[in-house]
Write a protein that holds these residues in place. Sequence first.
Motif, PDB file in Angstrom:
ATOM      1  N   THR A 180       0.824  -1.197   0.000  1.00  0.00           N
ATOM      2  CA  THR A 180       0.000   0.000   0.000  1.00  0.00           C
ATOM      3  C   THR A 180       0.864   1.256   0.000  1.00  0.00           C
ATOM      4  O   THR A 180       0.571   2.225  -0.688  1.00  0.00           O
ATOM      5  CB  THR A 180      -0.915   0.014   1.230  1.00  0.00           C
ATOM      6  N   ARG A 181       1.916   1.216   0.773  1.00  0.00           N
ATOM      7  CA  ARG A 181       2.751   2.404   0.857  1.00  0.00           C
ATOM      8  C   ARG A 181       3.365   2.756  -0.492  1.00  0.00           C
ATOM      9  O   ARG A 181       3.447   3.902  -0.872  1.00  0.00           O
ATOM     10  CB  ARG A 181       3.878   2.191   1.873  1.00  0.00           C
ATOM     11  N   ALA A 182       3.787   1.720  -1.230  1.00  0.00           N
ATOM     12  CA  ALA A 182       4.421   1.993  -2.508  1.00  0.00           C
ATOM     13  C   ALA A 182       3.413   2.476  -3.543  1.00  0.00           C
ATOM     14  O   ALA A 182       3.781   3.107  -4.525  1.00  0.00           O
ATOM     15  CB  ALA A 182       5.125   0.732  -3.013  1.00  0.00           C
ATOM     16  N   GLY A 183       2.147   2.192  -3.306  1.00  0.00           N
ATOM     17  CA  GLY A 183       1.113   2.685  -4.203  1.00  0.00           C
ATOM     18  C   GLY A 183       1.157   2.073  -5.587  1.00  0.00           C
ATOM     19  O   GLY A 183       0.643   2.638  -6.538  1.00  0.00           O
ATOM     20  N   GLU A 184       1.735   0.879  -5.699  1.00  0.00           N
ATOM     21  CA  GLU A 184       1.897   0.278  -7.028  1.00  0.00           C
ATOM     22  C   GLU A 184       0.979  -0.911  -7.253  1.00  0.00           C
ATOM     23  O   GLU A 184       1.155  -1.656  -8.191  1.00  0.00           O
ATOM     24  CB  GLU A 184       3.335  -0.236  -7.188  1.00  0.00           C
ATOM     25  N   PHE A 185       0.011  -1.061  -6.366  1.00  0.00           N
ATOM     26  CA  PHE A 185      -0.816  -2.258  -6.445  1.00  0.00           C
ATOM     27  C   PHE A 185      -1.899  -2.111  -7.500  1.00  0.00           C
ATOM     28  O   PHE A 185      -2.188  -1.025  -7.977  1.00  0.00           O
ATOM     29  CB  PHE A 185      -1.458  -2.513  -5.096  1.00  0.00           C
ATOM     30  N   VAL A 186      -2.490  -3.246  -7.843  1.00  0.00           N
ATOM     31  CA  VAL A 186      -3.654  -3.236  -8.720  1.00  0.00           C
ATOM     32  C   VAL A 186      -4.879  -3.169  -7.825  1.00  0.00           C
ATOM     33  O   VAL A 186      -5.036  -3.970  -6.914  1.00  0.00           O
ATOM     34  CB  VAL A 186      -3.699  -4.507  -9.574  1.00  0.00           C
ATOM     35  N   THR A 187      -5.730  -2.209  -8.060  1.00  0.00           N
ATOM     36  CA  THR A 187      -6.875  -2.043  -7.165  1.00  0.00           C
ATOM     37  C   THR A 187      -8.007  -2.990  -7.540  1.00  0.00           C
ATOM     38  O   THR A 187      -8.125  -3.449  -8.671  1.00  0.00           O
ATOM     39  CB  THR A 187      -7.412  -0.612  -7.222  1.00  0.00           C
ATOM     40  N   LEU A 188      -8.830  -3.233  -6.530  1.00  0.00           N
ATOM     41  CA  LEU A 188     -10.035  -4.032  -6.749  1.00  0.00           C
ATOM     42  C   LEU A 188     -10.917  -3.349  -7.789  1.00  0.00           C
ATOM     43  O   LEU A 188     -11.538  -3.990  -8.624  1.00  0.00           O
ATOM     44  CB  LEU A 188     -10.784  -4.193  -5.424  1.00  0.00           C
ATOM     45  N   ARG A 189     -10.928  -2.033  -7.725  1.00  0.00           N
ATOM     46  CA  ARG A 189     -11.751  -1.259  -8.666  1.00  0.00           C
ATOM     47  C   ARG A 189     -11.332  -1.520 -10.112  1.00  0.00           C
ATOM     48  O   ARG A 189     -12.160  -1.739 -10.988  1.00  0.00           O
ATOM     49  CB  ARG A 189     -11.638   0.231  -8.338  1.00  0.00           C
ATOM     50  N   GLU A 190     -10.013  -1.517 -10.329  1.00  0.00           N
ATOM     51  CA  GLU A 190      -9.522  -1.783 -11.692  1.00  0.00           C
ATOM     52  C   GLU A 190      -9.934  -3.173 -12.159  1.00  0.00           C
ATOM     53  O   GLU A 190     -10.369  -3.365 -13.287  1.00  0.00           O
ATOM     54  CB  GLU A 190      -7.993  -1.665 -11.737  1.00  0.00           C
ATOM     55  N   LEU A 191      -9.797  -4.117 -11.262  1.00  0.00           N
ATOM     56  CA  LEU A 191     -10.165  -5.489 -11.608  1.00  0.00           C
ATOM     57  C   LEU A 191     -11.641  -5.558 -11.968  1.00  0.00           C
ATOM     58  O   LEU A 191     -12.033  -6.142 -12.981  1.00  0.00           O
ATOM     59  CB  LEU A 191      -9.877  -6.419 -10.426  1.00  0.00           C
ATOM     60  N   ARG A 192     -12.445  -4.947 -11.125  1.00  0.00           N
ATOM     61  CA  ARG A 192     -13.885  -4.949 -11.335  1.00  0.00           C
ATOM     62  C   ARG A 192     -14.236  -4.348 -12.683  1.00  0.00           C
ATOM     63  O   ARG A 192     -15.069  -4.859 -13.423  1.00  0.00           O
ATOM     64  CB  ARG A 192     -14.523  -4.105 -10.232  1.00  0.00           C
ATOM     65  N   GLN A 193     -13.590  -3.228 -12.976  1.00  0.00           N
ATOM     66  CA  GLN A 193     -13.918  -2.536 -14.217  1.00  0.00           C
ATOM     67  C   GLN A 193     -13.452  -3.320 -15.437  1.00  0.00           C
ATOM     68  O   GLN A 193     -14.043  -3.220 -16.503  1.00  0.00           O
ATOM     69  CB  GLN A 193     -13.326  -1.122 -14.198  1.00  0.00           C
ATOM     70  N   GLU A 194     -12.395  -4.087 -15.252  1.00  0.00           N
ATOM     71  CA  GLU A 194     -11.900  -4.842 -16.402  1.00  0.00           C
ATOM     72  C   GLU A 194     -12.631  -6.151 -16.631  1.00  0.00           C
ATOM     73  O   GLU A 194     -12.896  -6.513 -17.766  1.00  0.00           O
ATOM     74  CB  GLU A 194     -10.399  -5.114 -16.241  1.00  0.00           C
ATOM     75  N   ASP A 197      -3.451 -14.405 -12.221  1.00  0.00           N
ATOM     76  CA  ASP A 197      -2.766 -13.798 -13.361  1.00  0.00           C
ATOM     77  C   ASP A 197      -3.724 -12.812 -14.023  1.00  0.00           C
ATOM     78  O   ASP A 197      -4.734 -13.201 -14.605  1.00  0.00           O
ATOM     79  CB  ASP A 197      -2.335 -14.879 -14.362  1.00  0.00           C
ATOM     80  N   LEU A 198      -3.386 -11.538 -13.920  1.00  0.00           N
ATOM     81  CA  LEU A 198      -4.293 -10.509 -14.415  1.00  0.00           C
ATOM     82  C   LEU A 198      -4.553 -10.628 -15.919  1.00  0.00           C
ATOM     83  O   LEU A 198      -5.676 -10.485 -16.372  1.00  0.00           O
ATOM     84  CB  LEU A 198      -3.717  -9.126 -14.119  1.00  0.00           C
ATOM     85  N   ASP A 199      -3.486 -10.885 -16.659  1.00  0.00           N
ATOM     86  CA  ASP A 199      -3.653 -11.000 -18.105  1.00  0.00           C
ATOM     87  C   ASP A 199      -4.586 -12.159 -18.430  1.00  0.00           C
ATOM     88  O   ASP A 199      -5.448 -12.067 -19.286  1.00  0.00           O
ATOM     89  CB  ASP A 199      -2.291 -11.210 -18.780  1.00  0.00           C
ATOM     90  N   LEU A 200      -4.377 -13.234 -17.669  1.00  0.00           N
ATOM     91  CA  LEU A 200      -5.197 -14.417 -17.876  1.00  0.00           C
ATOM     92  C   LEU A 200      -6.644 -14.116 -17.488  1.00  0.00           C
ATOM     93  O   LEU A 200      -7.581 -14.456 -18.210  1.00  0.00           O
ATOM     94  CB  LEU A 200      -4.654 -15.561 -17.015  1.00  0.00           C
ATOM     95  N   ALA A 201      -6.813 -13.463 -16.345  1.00  0.00           N
ATOM     96  CA  ALA A 201      -8.160 -13.158 -15.866  1.00  0.00           C
ATOM     97  C   ALA A 201      -8.904 -12.323 -16.901  1.00  0.00           C
ATOM     98  O   ALA A 201     -10.087 -12.515 -17.143  1.00  0.00           O
ATOM     99  CB  ALA A 201      -8.099 -12.415 -14.539  1.00  0.00           C
ATOM    100  N   LYS A 202      -8.180 -11.417 -17.529  1.00  0.00           N
ATOM    101  CA  LYS A 202      -8.807 -10.581 -18.546  1.00  0.00           C
ATOM    102  C   LYS A 202      -9.091 -11.366 -19.818  1.00  0.00           C
ATOM    103  O   LYS A 202     -10.184 -11.344 -20.354  1.00  0.00           O
ATOM    104  CB  LYS A 202      -7.899  -9.384 -18.882  1.00  0.00           C
ATOM    105  N   SER A 203      -8.057 -12.068 -20.291  1.00  0.00           N
ATOM    106  CA  SER A 203      -8.211 -12.769 -21.560  1.00  0.00           C
ATOM    107  C   SER A 203      -9.233 -13.889 -21.441  1.00  0.00           C
ATOM    108  O   SER A 203      -9.913 -14.238 -22.390  1.00  0.00           O
ATOM    109  CB  SER A 203      -6.871 -13.342 -22.022  1.00  0.00           C
ATOM    110  N   GLU A 204      -9.355 -14.431 -20.237  1.00  0.00           N
ATOM    111  CA  GLU A 204     -10.279 -15.542 -20.065  1.00  0.00           C
ATOM    112  C   GLU A 204     -11.631 -15.111 -19.526  1.00  0.00           C
ATOM    113  O   GLU A 204     -12.452 -15.954 -19.206  1.00  0.00           O
ATOM    114  CB  GLU A 204      -9.675 -16.586 -19.104  1.00  0.00           C
ATOM    115  N   SER A 205     -11.819 -13.811 -19.415  1.00  0.00           N
ATOM    116  CA  SER A 205     -13.063 -13.406 -18.779  1.00  0.00           C
ATOM    117  C   SER A 205     -14.268 -13.935 -19.561  1.00  0.00           C
ATOM    118  O   SER A 205     -15.293 -14.264 -18.990  1.00  0.00           O
ATOM    119  CB  SER A 205     -13.119 -11.892 -18.617  1.00  0.00           C
TER     120      SER A 205
END
Length: 580
Positions: free
Chosen positions: A408-422, A444-452
């Motif tokens: 969280t401190r680094a601020g480089e995470f993927v948010t739940l919101r982004e996942l939801r929107q994608e 795997d985000l790419d997989l989650a997207k490509s396989e949605s």
Amino acid sequence: MKQQLQELFAAAVAKLKRDGVLAPEQQVSVRFERARQKQHGDFATNVALSLAKACGRPPRELAQLIIDALPAAPKIVKVEIAGPGFINVFLAADSQFQVVGAIRDAGSGYGHNAMGAGRKVIIEFVSANPTGPLHVGHGRGAAFGDSLARLLAAAGFEVVTEYYVNDAGRQMDILVVSVWLRYLELCGEQIAFPDNAYQGDYIFDIAATVHREHGDQYRHPGSEVCADITGQDLELQLDSLIQRAETLLGQEGYRYVLGVGLDALTADIRSDLEQFNVSFDRWFSERSLIEDHHVDNAIGALAKNGHVFERDGASWFRSSAFGDEKDRVVVRENGAPTYFASDIAYHLDKLERGFDCLIDVWGADHHGYMPRMKAALEAMDYDADRLVVLLVQFASLYRGGEKVSMSTRAGEFVTLRELRQEVGTDAARFFYVQRKSEQHMDFDLDLAKSESAENPVYYVQYAHARICSVFRQAAEKHIDISDLDGADLSLLGEAHEIALVNTLSRFPEVVENAAANHEPHQVAYYLRSLANDFHTYYNAHNFLGVEPRLRRARVALIDATRQVLANGLALIGVHAPDKM
RNA sequence: GCGCCCAUAGCUCAGCUGGAUAGAGCGUUGGCCUCCGGAGCCAAAGGUCAGAGGUUCGAAUCCUCUUGGGCGCGCCA
């Protein structure tokens, strides 16, 4: 059905006890399983195998005795002994279709049970620190906790859900400093923003709010703010900045900045979760526990029982007396209570509110925390078993084959919101809840997207939409499907129909099992197999284009299927669409 | 070093609390009605359940050890 069989066999066992075959004191629990293969009938029990040794007879011989002692039952067409001594039961097909009427009568209540007997359960989950948006790791806890709450409610528990807001302590101080420094930048001050403060963009937004509402009111020269804080240890630098914020802002200003940040972040988290189809009955403030002296009272309760001692200027709870590996500080040398102390107060509060069972859903990194929490309950004379901690393993996040940091401190995470929107809420929730909670999960985000598009959730939702479409077709083409209640279900009997109705009748067992074991993933797997049975049936048979009596029976069957799909999806917080 | 979780098909995962021939999805290969929605259906290939012992009628499941991975062991939260 399972229960009826158990009663029948219990009667047989009782008779054998009277006949002296079995010792009267012999403990017997007859358990039935659904046969995995068709040739093994519908249900099977291993009762003869488990009792053979105790009564000194070969399993198959005992099995025969049990069968001979069985009371007459019209629903059973055949009972046979198989393999080493299993008893397989074959049910009359037409009796199985009765469940179609039962499902249509019960509607959205089908599958519910009274296991909980109205006992009060509180489920606390997510409870992420309000220092930034939720990331995909929190999504798993959210999907799991919410589904579990739905499941337990369906199982007859009185369920309350709560989000524990950690709005006290050092993290809040870091939040204030982060916001304040960004605000000072907006004012035009030169600031060296520390690497270990919160880096995320959302801090700018909050700072902008402060600036918009109060202009330069909290402005101080950058040179003054940052004086003498270079060159030290990073965490010490942050401490110095916190102190500087306290002195320069004053108590009121400090509280104001904290309040703006906290409100913005909790509001953000709340709306994020609501769009994830997760809502909490209550958001419980840690700060309120401290301010209302609940923390002092809890420590007092421990002390009253003689479990608190002083050492090195701090107050310690002797948790090692209750199985914890070491004692724990509850009040620091500087007089401030620890996080653990407020957590004890929080759990005491939950118990005092009358909950029979406290369920905490934690990330797996907190597992070491469990013994001390249970120790605290015991030390306050509560049964530690009333606290059930469910650990959700981490979701390791990958993108392009590389592991992604979720700090969280680094601020480089993927948010739940982004996942939801994608990928969408339904697909994301289904994806999460498919995995049992203690299983490590590679996301795997790419997989989650490509396989949605390949996500099993669409397969299940499609089955529901397809059935709805059949009803629309009937209406458009003026095909008569009225009086489904009067359908003659004995007209059903195709292999696909038997398979489908079998799966439908399994639903209550699935719900009970999933609730008892806290395993929402069982519902997801069940739904896939139900959808599969339906799609197969759909492809093999026509519903509307057959003669009216058969049509009515088949439509009643798929209507029951639609109902169970909807009920199951509701348990995991996924929509059941009429069309896609 | 101590503790918790995990290891099942090429990949991601189930496996009903110890049962019969270990199952799905994705991927691969091959098929399906001019008909209620092809986001579907059917079939094939794919396995030493990490390894080794043990418990018993029977082990992916329970016990011990080994290997490999994740996470903990703060007067942080």
